[in-house]
Design a protein around this motif. Structure first.
Motif, PDB file in Angstrom:
ATOM      1  N   ASP A 115       2.551  33.125  47.754  1.00 45.50           N
ATOM      2  CA  ASP A 115       3.827  32.406  47.748  1.00 45.50           C
ATOM      3  C   ASP A 115       4.224  31.847  49.111  1.00 45.50           C
ATOM      4  OD1 ASP A 115       3.877  33.073  45.113  1.00 45.50           O
ATOM      5  OD2 ASP A 115       5.620  34.396  45.221  1.00 45.50           O
ATOM      6  N   TYR A 118       2.683  28.466  49.823  1.00 42.10           N
ATOM      7  CA  TYR A 118       3.294  27.499  48.907  1.00 42.10           C
ATOM      8  C   TYR A 118       4.663  27.063  49.439  1.00 42.10           C
ATOM      9  CZ  TYR A 118       4.998  25.588  44.440  1.00 42.10           C
ATOM     10  OH  TYR A 118       5.499  24.778  43.453  1.00 42.10           O
ATOM     11  N   GLN A 178       7.973  29.609  39.500  1.00 44.26           N
ATOM     12  CA  GLN A 178       6.698  30.084  38.969  1.00 44.26           C
ATOM     13  C   GLN A 178       6.911  31.316  38.109  1.00 44.26           C
ATOM     14  OE1 GLN A 178       3.579  29.696  38.486  1.00 44.26           O
ATOM     15  NE2 GLN A 178       2.485  31.631  38.700  1.00 44.26           N
ATOM     16  N   GLY A 182       9.456  30.077  36.638  1.00 35.03           N
ATOM     17  CA  GLY A 182       9.169  28.846  35.909  1.00 35.03           C
ATOM     18  C   GLY A 182      10.118  28.672  34.737  1.00 35.03           C
ATOM     19  N   THR A 208       6.028  26.247  36.647  1.00 34.66           N
ATOM     20  CA  THR A 208       4.629  26.575  36.386  1.00 34.66           C
ATOM     21  C   THR A 208       4.546  27.973  35.791  1.00 34.66           C
ATOM     22  OG1 THR A 208       4.387  27.331  38.691  1.00 34.66           O
ATOM     23  CG2 THR A 208       3.697  25.080  38.188  1.00 34.66           C
ATOM     24  N   SER A 359      -2.080  32.353  38.879  1.00 36.64           N
ATOM     25  CA  SER A 359      -1.855  32.025  40.284  1.00 36.64           C
ATOM     26  C   SER A 359      -2.605  30.774  40.716  1.00 36.64           C
ATOM     27  CB  SER A 359      -2.266  33.205  41.167  1.00 36.64           C
ATOM     28  OG  SER A 359      -1.372  34.287  41.035  1.00 36.64           O
ATOM     29  N   PHE A 362      -0.775  27.696  39.698  1.00 38.68           N
ATOM     30  CA  PHE A 362       0.400  27.567  40.549  1.00 38.68           C
ATOM     31  C   PHE A 362       0.031  26.865  41.848  1.00 38.68           C
ATOM     32  CE2 PHE A 362       2.803  30.038  43.923  1.00 38.68           C
ATOM     33  CZ  PHE A 362       3.990  29.327  43.807  1.00 38.68           C
TER      34      PHE A 362
END
Length: 382
Positions: A115, A118, A178, A182, A208, A359, A362
């Motif tokens: 994460d 991201y 997510q 999500g 996602t 994952s 994502f």
């Protein structure tokens, strides 16, 4: 509940929350509007690369439309804000658990190696990130896991609270999430223009690994069903759902459908974070937790759909959904059925599939998500 009792409870809740976050903003009264900033402090879990990181407490709306507190994080990119202020990206996190010590604004994301890069990429793109913990994570009460409308309120009101803290934030915002987040992001897209204050300008959403139609898997649960252990992750999710539902809908008396073992595990789900809890439930058979079928709950499908159903119509802003074809946490048919229903209803949906798992999809979807969100703001790379 009498108003004076409710007010007393809310004051107690505010006091408890403020004990967690040193006050730098005057505390609001329990009747303060959703989005009112109560407190802020330096973040104990900043996103690497953020120029400024704060943890906030703010008022929002909880289950049954009752006032509630939430916490979250606000993270600014480096550099000088553009004209009109930093565009805001609300981040809706995935499953972290239900206990207060599972709040990402305190301990960071459940999967930091996934994460943080991201989120750093969004900061590099010039977006300020506002990341709610959701009601009940870091604040009094049980977190109503997968409660769509409550999560949407938490997201929307976090943006208003962040702008009260940082005037350099734009009123233009979008939401990205997510897994659990999500679902929160997509549901936020359905209700944002209804829930937000008039000075906010919601542009759209990215979700996602969206847990759509998961409520259908709960309908057959009961004594001996399922008769064998399912995956540890799915067992964990079901227990979190049951704990959240029990708290949000006390009228259905969920405990009366559980065995003593079942009540023990649902109690446990209220306090243990995601990674250790998945290990604890290894080998547990959900069928052993029920004393009678959940289908005996009056209008059980209606109860579940109202609590956690992802809407299939009524969207007034664009939505992007990304799904991994090899996802076993939220299997592809979940998102495919949601996309089919939204498309049939003429909703403004962009749907993409990716070959990887929960994952991987994502991560792999982020370039498409960035292009989509940049388009919502009418901007190229800053």
């Amino acid at each position: 509940m009498p108003n004076r009792v409710a007010s007393a409870l809310l004051v107690t809740a505010a006091t408890a929350a403020l004990a967690l976050v040193p006050v730098s903003v005057a505390a609001a009264e329990p009747t303060a509007p959703p989005g009112t900033l109560v407190a802020s402090a330096p973040s104990p879990a900043p996103i690497p690369g953020s120029a400024d990181a704060r943890r906030i407490t703010y008022w929002t709306v909880g289950p049954q439309d009752r006032p509630a507190l939430s916490t979250g994080g606000v993270y600014l990119p480096t550099g000088t804000p553009p004209e009109g202020g930093w565009p805001v990206l609300a981040w809706a996190h995935g499953t972290s658990g239900l206990g207060d010590d599972c709040a990402p604004s305190v301990i960071g994301p459940t999967l930091p190696e996934r994460d943080y890069p991201y989120l750093q990429r969004w900061l590099d793109e010039g977006y300020a990130i506002v990341a709610t913990d959701y009601v009940g994570l870091g604040t009094p009460g049980v977190h109503p896991y997968l409660d769509g409308k409550t999560s949407a309120h938490s997201v929307v009101d976090s943006v208003a609270a962040a702008r009260a803290l940082h005037p350099e934030l734009s009123n233009r915002w979008a939401v990205v999430g997510q897994s659990q987040g999500g679902g929160a992001a997509v549901t936020t897209a359905r209700y944002a223009t209804q829930f937000q204050a008039p000075d906010l300008d919601f542009r759209g959403a990215v979700g996602t690994g969206v847990p759509a139609n998961i409520e259908l898997a709960l309908l057959p649960l009961g004594p001996g069903v399922p008769p064998v252990a399912i995956s540890d992750g799915l067992t964990e999710y079901v227990l979190y759902i049951l704990a959240g539902l029990r708290s949000a809908r006390p009228d259905i008396d969920l405990d009366s459908y559980l065995t003593p073992l079942g009540r023990e595990w649902v109690d446990r789900a209220e306090t243990v974070c995601a990674v250790p809890f998945e290990e604890e439930v290894r080998g547990l058979r959900l069928g052993d937790l029920f004393s009678r079928p959940l289908a005996q709950v009056p209008d059980f499908y209606g109860v579940l759909n109202g609590y956690m159903g992802v809407p299939t119509s009524g969207y007034d802003r664009p939505v992007f959904i990304g799904q991994g074809l090899a996802d076993v946490d939220v299997p592809a048919p979940s998102a495919l059925s949601l996309a089919a229903a939204m498309t049939a209803n003429g909703e403004p949906l962009t749907f993409r599939t990716y070959p990887g798992d929960h994952s991987a999809a994502f991560r792999d979807s982020q370039p498409d998500a960035i292009a989509f969100v940049n388009g919502l703001f009418g901007r190229a790379r800053p």
